[in-house]
Design a protein around this motif. Structure first.
Motif, mmCIF file in Angstrom:
data_model
loop_
_atom_site.group_PDB
_atom_site.id
_atom_site.type_symbol
_atom_site.label_atom_id
_atom_site.label_comp_id
_atom_site.label_asym_id
_atom_site.label_seq_id
_atom_site.Cartn_x
_atom_site.Cartn_y
_atom_site.Cartn_z
ATOM 1 N N ARG A 37 2.651 -7.952 -4.657
ATOM 2 C CA ARG A 37 1.247 -8.270 -4.901
ATOM 3 C C ARG A 37 1.065 -9.782 -5.076
ATOM 4 O O ARG A 37 0.154 -10.382 -4.483
ATOM 5 N N ALA A 38 1.957 -10.393 -5.836
ATOM 6 C CA ALA A 38 1.859 -11.841 -6.060
ATOM 7 C C ALA A 38 2.110 -12.611 -4.767
ATOM 8 O O ALA A 38 1.449 -13.608 -4.462
ATOM 9 N N LYS A 39 3.071 -12.119 -3.982
ATOM 10 C CA LYS A 39 3.404 -12.769 -2.712
ATOM 11 C C LYS A 39 2.212 -12.742 -1.761
ATOM 12 O O LYS A 39 1.879 -13.749 -1.121
ATOM 13 N N TYR B 11 0.826 -1.200 0.000
ATOM 14 C CA TYR B 11 0.000 0.000 0.000
ATOM 15 C C TYR B 11 0.869 1.262 0.000
ATOM 16 O O TYR B 11 0.648 2.192 -0.780
ATOM 17 N N GLN B 12 1.884 1.254 0.855
ATOM 18 C CA GLN B 12 2.739 2.424 0.956
ATOM 19 C C GLN B 12 3.611 2.591 -0.288
ATOM 20 O O GLN B 12 3.862 3.704 -0.754
ATOM 21 N N LEU B 13 4.063 1.461 -0.811
ATOM 22 C CA LEU B 13 4.886 1.467 -2.023
ATOM 23 C C LEU B 13 4.114 2.107 -3.177
ATOM 24 O O LEU B 13 4.641 2.943 -3.921
ATOM 25 N N VAL B 14 2.839 1.731 -3.299
ATOM 26 C CA VAL B 14 2.006 2.290 -4.369
ATOM 27 C C VAL B 14 1.756 3.787 -4.128
ATOM 28 O O VAL B 14 1.787 4.591 -5.062
ATOM 29 N N ASP B 15 1.539 4.162 -2.856
ATOM 30 C CA ASP B 15 1.421 5.589 -2.515
ATOM 31 C C ASP B 15 2.619 6.367 -3.036
ATOM 32 O O ASP B 15 2.494 7.460 -3.583
ATOM 33 N N LEU C 131 -10.041 -10.436 1.873
ATOM 34 C CA LEU C 131 -8.589 -10.261 1.970
ATOM 35 C C LEU C 131 -7.948 -10.256 0.583
ATOM 36 O O LEU C 131 -6.981 -9.540 0.333
ATOM 37 N N TYR C 132 -8.522 -11.054 -0.333
ATOM 38 C CA TYR C 132 -7.987 -11.122 -1.693
ATOM 39 C C TYR C 132 -8.156 -9.776 -2.410
ATOM 40 O O TYR C 132 -7.222 -9.248 -3.017
ATOM 41 N N SER C 133 -9.333 -9.198 -2.273
ATOM 42 C CA SER C 133 -9.600 -7.951 -2.991
ATOM 43 C C SER C 133 -8.842 -6.768 -2.383
ATOM 44 O O SER C 133 -8.585 -5.771 -3.054
ATOM 45 N N PHE C 134 -8.476 -6.890 -1.099
ATOM 46 C CA PHE C 134 -7.617 -5.891 -0.451
ATOM 47 C C PHE C 134 -6.312 -5.681 -1.226
ATOM 48 O O PHE C 134 -5.805 -4.581 -1.355
ATOM 49 N N VAL C 135 -5.759 -6.812 -1.685
ATOM 50 C CA VAL C 135 -4.458 -6.775 -2.357
ATOM 51 C C VAL C 135 -4.564 -5.949 -3.640
ATOM 52 O O VAL C 135 -3.740 -5.077 -3.901
ATOM 53 N N ALA D 51 -5.022 -2.272 -2.910
ATOM 54 C CA ALA D 51 -3.781 -1.610 -2.520
ATOM 55 C C ALA D 51 -3.031 -1.109 -3.751
ATOM 56 O O ALA D 51 -2.376 -0.069 -3.713
ATOM 57 N N VAL D 52 -3.161 -1.836 -4.857
ATOM 58 C CA VAL D 52 -2.455 -1.442 -6.078
ATOM 59 C C VAL D 52 -3.302 -0.509 -6.945
ATOM 60 O O VAL D 52 -2.832 0.522 -7.415
#
Lengths: 310, 315
Positions: free
Chosen positions: B265-267, B225-229, B286-290, B293-294
């Motif tokens: 994301r894959a991890k 999440y932070q990386l994408v920010d 939880l899946y859609s959270f990932v 985040a992107v």
């Protein structure tokens, strides 16, 4: 039974305090290893291992003993209360609070490190206190302390140090100092009961909880702790006006120089001393129903708090 | 093949949880004597535009492993309290010196520095107290779950967790290597997400293996999440909110940063595979959270929360 008073009188308080302080110090040392990032752990250790009599952890261990528990049952709680005490001192000394450069005879944490590190070291000690107290792996493996007891101890500590406890005392103190008008005895007692007594109360009560005390025993020990907590502050105020900075290891006369209300200012020195005597007597009466030999440390701790010279 | 997340309305799930969380937090921090400190605590916690990602992840993890929402709710609120406490202290003049937080005055700007220090100091214990007092026990929560949750939260915010992240961030990881910048992101943002997923799992009765998978999943999502920010901000020419001095894009370049996004994301999704086999569609939140985040596929407009919390407690 007739030999009991003699046994109690022969109690080696100095030896007891030294022995317990060694055990507590070694537990504190082990609880804060120099992990990465080193500097923040150095700041935590600098303040936590600076010495001091370890009154709070010893109270905790002694209360556990009175309740019939073993030392290993109460050590996580003893470590936790000293961590909380230390973090409150670190934050209290900050420029935005009491702005104190000296603590236990050395530069305070934000002077020895810097403000940001001091804030974070305090936060980290606060977290570690709860982490240690709640960690099932810190307790004896024989199950002598149950998860329920641990949870109850955490709840008690959290209540005592939060916005209705320790922090409430600091807020009231902060607000009273800024006013420039003296506070009355009721307000002063609120500050001290929350700023000082509440952590002594937590120390005794959580020690009793993990030691397996009954609800009734816990409440009597709670009252004992409140008395000696207030006593602690009354004596502190008296020492501030009667001792030098060198003798105290911290800035003396600070209360006198500031607008801060103290017991000697409010009641006079003589009346303050009488008040201290009353509190000491009341604390003893709360211990009367317990095993006469096991209460010796708590009796002597009250005397120590009343008659200490620094 | 279509994405399994497409069938799940994350926005609806998240939005309804946010309003439940706001209500619970409002009740959990009443204005008592001394009033100023409680007002400062409310200001810090009840800010209307917060996404409440940690509590939502906590509840979702609990429900995934078959727990009831009520088991995780007190811990979910507690996560928001310790999160807010960290932010209040991070904003202080001696740290990030931020006068604004989520578009409103930061706590010290409004209540003074001393009061802000104390508000943070009070929110940490309130969080622990809230869990102890409000978590239903012993049923449906196993007796050892509550102490384990308390230990997890204490560790996450402590000297090897978020406090370490803030310390490293302050001491200038800005121009550091990829590895060092990633450590700051893991500590500052990964810890909270990791802790949220783990606490939810513990309270829902997850097995030890499941708890460890949730731990790795949560950490990955927090960092992601932070990386994408970071990527979004650098794409906008450096404009946007600064949540950290440690910029991955500046440390490793945009190409490498985008590569890392896909790896993490894959991890994160891989950690969910065993859950999908065992629990089926319950893994969807939880899946859609990932992906959220992107992709940041939606904005939040939470009814009743837009104006922020009422610090006076009359809401």
């Amino acid at each position: 039974p007739s030999a009991e008073p003699a046994v109690a009188a022969a109690f080696d308080f100095k030896g007891y305090m030294l022995e317990k302080a060694v055990a507590v110090n070694s537990a504190l040392d082990a609880a804060v290893p120099l992990a990465h990032p080193k500097r923040i752990h150095e700041a935590m250790r600098y303040s936590l291992l600076a010495g001091g009599k370890r009154v709070r952890p010893v109270l905790c261990l002694a209360a556990c003993d009175v309740a019939g528990g073993r030392e290993s049952q109460a050590m996580p709680a003893a470590v936790a209360v000293e961590m909380i005490h230390t973090m409150s001192l670190i934050h209290d000394d900050l420029p935005c609070m009491d702005d104190d450069d000296l603590r236990r005879g050395r530069p305070s944490c934000h002077r020895a490190f810097d403000e940001a590190t001091a804030v974070l070291a305090g936060d980290a000690l606060l977290a570690l206190a709860f982490g240690h107290l709640s960690d099932l792996t810190c307790y004896p493996a024989d199950g002598s302390v149950s998860p329920d007891q641990i949870v109850r101890a955490v709840g008690e500590l959290a209540r005592c140090v939060g916005a209705e406890g320790l922090v409430a005392g600091q807020v009231a103190d902060l607000e009273a100092t800024g006013l420039g008008t003296p506070v009355n005895q009721e307000q002063l007692e609120f500050i001290h009961l929350h700023k000082t007594a509440v952590l002594l109360e937590a120390s005794v009560v959580i020690g009793a909880i993990v030691g397996g005390a009954s609800d009734d025993q816990i409440e009597r020990l709670r009252k004992y702790a409140r008395c000696i907590g207030l006593l602690f502050q009354v004596v502190d105020d008296i020492l501030d006006v009667t001792k030098s900075s060198e003798e105290l290891g911290k800035t003396a006369g600070k209360d006198l120089a500031s607008d801060k209300t103290t017991y000697p200012k409010l009641l006079g020195l003589e009346k303050s001393r009488e008040f201290a005597e009353e509190l000491l007597k009341e604390s003893r009466s709360q211990l009367s129903g317990f095993d006469a030999i096991k209460i010796a440390p708590l009796v002597h701790l009250a005397d120590y708090i009343a008659y200490r010279q620094k | 093949a279509s994405s399994p997340a497409a069938a799940f309305d994350l926005r609806g799930y998240w939005t309804s949880l946010i309003s439940e969380i706001e209500t619970a937090l409002d009740v959990a921090i009443p204005v008592r004597f001394p009033q100023r400190i409680h007002q400062a605590m409310r200001h810090a916690v009840l800010s209307g535009s917060a996404k409440r990602a940690p509590p939502v992840m906590c509840v979702a993890a609990c429900e995934l492993v078959g727990g009831h929402r009520s088991a995780a709710f007190p811990a979910a609120c507690a996560l928001e309290m310790v999160h807010a406490a960290s932010l209040v202290h991070d904003d202080l003049p001696c740290m990030d010196a931020a006068d604004l937080r989520r578009g409103r005055p930061s706590t010290h700007a409004l209540f003074g520095v001393g009061m802000a220090v104390l508000a943070g100091d009070a929110l940490f214990p309130l969080a622990f107290q809230h869990i102890v007092t409000c978590t239903p026990s012993p049923d449906p929560v196993p007796p050892s779950a509550v102490p384990r949750v308390l230990t997890e939260i204490a560790r996450a915010v402590g000297s090897t967790g978020m406090a370490a992240g803030q310390f490293l961030d302050l001491s200038g990881a800005t121009a550091a290597s990829e590895e060092e910048v990633l450590v700051v992101l893991e500590k500052k943002f990964g810890e909270m997400a990791e802790c949220s997923a783990v606490c939810g799992g513990l309270l829902g009765g997850a097995s030890d293996d499941e708890v460890e998978a949730l731990r790795r999943y949560g950490r990955a999502v927090g960092v992601l999440y932070q990386l994408v920010d970071d990527v979004i901000m650098e794409s906008n020419g450096g404009a946007g909110k600064m949540r950290s001095n440690a910029s991955v894009v500046r440390a490793v370049g945009m190409d490498r940063a985008l590569e890392m996004v896909e790896v993490i994301r894959a991890k994160a999704k891989k950690e969910l595979e065993n859950f999908r086999d065992k629990y089926g569609n319950k893994v969807l939140p939880l899946y859609s959270f990932v992906d959220y985040a992107v992709e940041r596929g939606f904005e939040f407009e939470v009814e009743g929360a837009a104006n922020g919390g009422n610090v006076d407690g009359n809401s």
